[in-house]
Every structure is written in C-alpha cells, then in structure tokens.
Write a protein that holds these residues in place. Structure first.
Motif, mmCIF file in Angstrom:
data_model
loop_
_atom_site.group_PDB
_atom_site.id
_atom_site.type_symbol
_atom_site.label_atom_id
_atom_site.label_comp_id
_atom_site.label_asym_id
_atom_site.label_seq_id
_atom_site.Cartn_x
_atom_site.Cartn_y
_atom_site.Cartn_z
ATOM 1 N N UNK A 262 55.919 32.251 -3.140
ATOM 2 C CA UNK A 262 56.223 32.077 -4.558
ATOM 3 C C UNK A 262 54.946 32.071 -5.382
ATOM 4 N N UNK A 263 55.062 32.665 -6.576
ATOM 5 C CA UNK A 263 53.940 32.714 -7.515
ATOM 6 C C UNK A 263 54.482 32.354 -8.890
ATOM 7 N N UNK A 264 53.800 31.468 -9.596
ATOM 8 C CA UNK A 264 54.260 31.099 -10.936
ATOM 9 C C UNK A 264 54.170 32.301 -11.870
ATOM 10 N N UNK A 265 55.242 32.540 -12.622
ATOM 11 C CA UNK A 265 55.280 33.667 -13.562
ATOM 12 C C UNK A 265 56.185 33.323 -14.739
ATOM 13 N N UNK A 266 56.062 32.092 -15.239
ATOM 14 C CA UNK A 266 56.990 31.598 -16.249
ATOM 15 C C UNK A 266 56.502 31.742 -17.674
ATOM 16 N N UNK A 267 57.377 31.311 -18.572
ATOM 17 C CA UNK A 267 57.111 31.324 -20.008
ATOM 18 C C UNK A 267 56.503 29.994 -20.439
#
Length: 393
Positions: A262-267
């Motif tokens: 998992x890799x953070x890719x949020x708003x």
C-alpha cells in the motif's frame, strides 16, 4: 443507465447487524499543494444524428500513419466509431450484428490491439469476443466458465467498463478489472477475485486479485459497484496498481503473489470514509444514496507518461445534501502525484453532471476529460473534450 448509479435501484434486505468500517485519512489537512491543473484547450467534435455525447466507452489509438484516433462505443448503432482526433472527422466504424454467428448483443467495452484484433466485451453473454474490422467474430472467450444460472455471481466478477476503467494489455494478456456487486462475505474475502487475465495467444482465463481484508472484510457493508469497483493502472515498471473507492491508499499488486503493497495517495480534503450503517437491521435504497452523497469516494487513476505523474480522481462528499440532491452534483476532484505518489496538489473541476470523469484519458497535450453542459440548448450535438495541463502554483 450510467454504470455507477445502478446501486440506487438495488434494494438490500440485511437482517444481521454488521460492524462499521472507518477508514481514516491520516494526512487530511496536512498536505501542501505545489501544483494545480489549468484548462489549456477545448475540442468540440460534431456528432452525427446517430451519436450522442457521454459515450459509455472510449479508447485512443494511433493510425498506421501515426495520427491520433479517438474511438468510442455507439450503443445506438451497436458499433465502434473512429474519429480523427485532430480534425474531428469520422474516418471509420465497425458495426456489429446483434444475432447470428457474428452477433454481439450488448457491447460494453473493448480493446483495439489492431484493426483485425478488436476484443469486445459482450455483456449479454459475459464473454470476450475477438473480432475483425468487418465485425466478424473470430473467437469467443467465456468469462464465467461453464457456469449457469446466477450462482456464478458469487465466484466470478461482473464488469462495468468505461474509459478510465479500461480493458488493456500487459505482458501478453488482456486485463479485465471487474467487481463484486455485493458486499464480500467473510467466507469469500480471500477467494473472490476481481481481475481476469486473458492470454492473447491461448484464450485461457486466469483470475487474480482479492479484495483487501482491511477494507472489505469483517462484515463491513459496501454494497454495489460504487464501493467495490477497483480502478487499475500500470506503473512505469509494469506493476498493477488499484484505486479502491473507499481507500486513501492505492494498492500495488506485486508480480506472482496475491498480497499488496500500500502507498498513500489520498486527498488533502478527504475525511474518514465509513461503511454503510445497518445497525437498524436493514439497509434500503433510502439509506444508500445519502451515504454516497455524504462521503468522499475515490475513482479512476491514470499515469501520464509525458509528465511522469499520476492523476487520481475523487468524488467529493456533500455534507449538506438533502433528499433532493442528485449524486451527479458531487464535485469531481483530480489529485496530482509524482511517480512515487508524492502529493503535488489537487483541483476541483465542478459537478459530475458537467464533468464526465468516466471519460478521461491522457494525451501528449495533457489530461483530457469530457465536458457536458446540461443547460446547452442546441440542435447540433458535440462531444466536448477539455484538456488540462499542470501549472506550478
């Protein structure tokens, strides 16, 4: 009917109480934007009287001469139309019979490998049909094996393709990313696989990729494709990356194994996403739409090979939504990240009813998205495509 709101027509009668999953955005309000999207150009393609805006599926290809060709599915004609992207002229079409040996009753997505190798998803028969430029079917590949009745829905994915959720080729296989139309039972969380890999040479089908248990397990209610449709993209290294609607992270499927990285890719603005609350013992249509309106949900993800960035789409929640609010009022957001998914910024484009995010793709000129003005009153219909480029703030 648009793919992502059929859930409103589905009733759920769930008589056991399930826990609520809360997926927190650990970086909400902590990210710093350095870039934004700016509109750089607009293209208006005049459609004939047999075509309409908001086609359900599009693919950009190159002609033998290297010209950009925009193709799209025309349900009215049961056909794929080909337009010269530069001048907007219709240059070709492939029309399919609905019945008979070459019949494709319900084309709902396609992949053009070449003009003599056009793979069409036939929704009516849950199959992939290999066709040529004359519309002849050369091979049919079942995506549900020898299953009959409706039991297959518990074990095989269903598919709702659109431009930002495409069929594509990787390592000699066609990748079809589907979904479960129901919440995943705990007994199936490690068994139900939503991706079909179709070997181009042999036609053999292999199913891969299960739903992450931390998102969809433990009895959490995520019912319908709005919540369960995984959106795929290939990284520059050929890794398959999934954007799940309910996760601020993206999930990288590593080669040869079933687990994810998992890799953070949020708003920066997205809040906690909660699953549907059925503590009252029953969930109905009246519960689903307010839930969808309230929360932020992620959607398609694209990689821009020309600028070496990712674009991740999100539908923003409407906290003050009422019973009269339409799901198409949800604002469309584009998040920009570099190749390592470092946050660069995000841009709110406007409501879904105007920005048809499902028809988004990347060209050398920038990120392209279909724009539709619902108030436009004209005898002529155009397919309007707006291009965005990245600007430093």
């Amino acid at each position: 009917m648009r793919p992502l709101y059929r859930f409103v027509l589905l009733s759920m009668a769930l008589f056991s109480c399930n826990p609520i999953a809360s997926i927190k955005n650990e970086k909400e309000g902590k990210l710093t934007a350095t870039h934004q999207l700016v509109e750089s150009s607009e293209k208006n393609i005049l459609l004939d009287n047999e075509s309409a805006p908001k086609p359900p599926y599009m693919q950009m290809i190159k002609s033998a001469e290297g010209e950009q060709i925009l193709t799209f599915l025309n349900p009215y004609k049961n056909a794929i139309f080909f337009y010269d992207y530069e001048n907007g002229i219709l240059v070709d079409k492939i029309e399919y019979e609905k019945e008979g040996p070459d019949g494709i009753l319900s084309p709902a997505g396609y992949f053009i490998k070449s003009m003599d190798s056009v793979y069409v998803y036939n929704k009516a028969r849950f199959e992939l049909a290999l066709t040529d430029s004359l519309g002849h079917v050369k091979q049919r590949i079942s995506l549900i094996g020898n299953s009959s009745g409706y039991e297959w829905t518990m074990y095989y994915p269903q598919y709702f393709f659109y431009t930002v959720n495409p069929l594509f080729e990787a390592n000699g296989k066609l990748v079809l990313t589907g979904m479960s139309p129901f919440s995943i039972a705990d007994s199936l969380i490690g068994k139900f696989k939503f991706t079909a890999n179709v070997d181009i040479k042999s036609g053999n089908v292999e199913f891969m990729h299960t739903y992450p248990e931390e998102l969809y397990g433990s009895g959490a209610i995520w019912d319908g494709e709005f919540y369960t449709q995984a959106h795929p993209v290939l990284s520059p290294d050929g890794e398959l990356i999934h954007s799940f609607p309910v996760s601020h992270d993206v999930y990288v499927a590593r080669r040869g194994v079933e687990d994810y990285k998992t890799v953070y890719a949020g708003s920066n603005t997205a809040g906690t996403i909660n699953s549907i609350d059925n503590r009252g013992g029953r969930v109905s249509n009246e519960d689903i739409l307010p839930h969808i309106l309230q929360y932020d949900f992620y959607n398609g993800i694209m990689y821009d090979t020309y600028r070496k960035v990712y674009y991740r789409l999100m539908l923003q929640g409407i906290p003050n939504a009422t019973v009269n609010t339409s799901v198409f009022e949800k604002p469309v957001v584009v998040i920009i990240m570099d190749e390592q998914f470092n946050y660069m910024g995000e841009t709110v484009l406007g409501p879904w009813q105007e920005w048809n995010w499902q028809n988004s793709f990347v060209t050398p000129e920038g990120l392209v998205m279909e724009y539709f003005n619902p108030d436009l009153d004209s005898e002529e219909e155009y397919l309007t495509l707006k291009t965005f480029t990245i600007e430093k703030m």
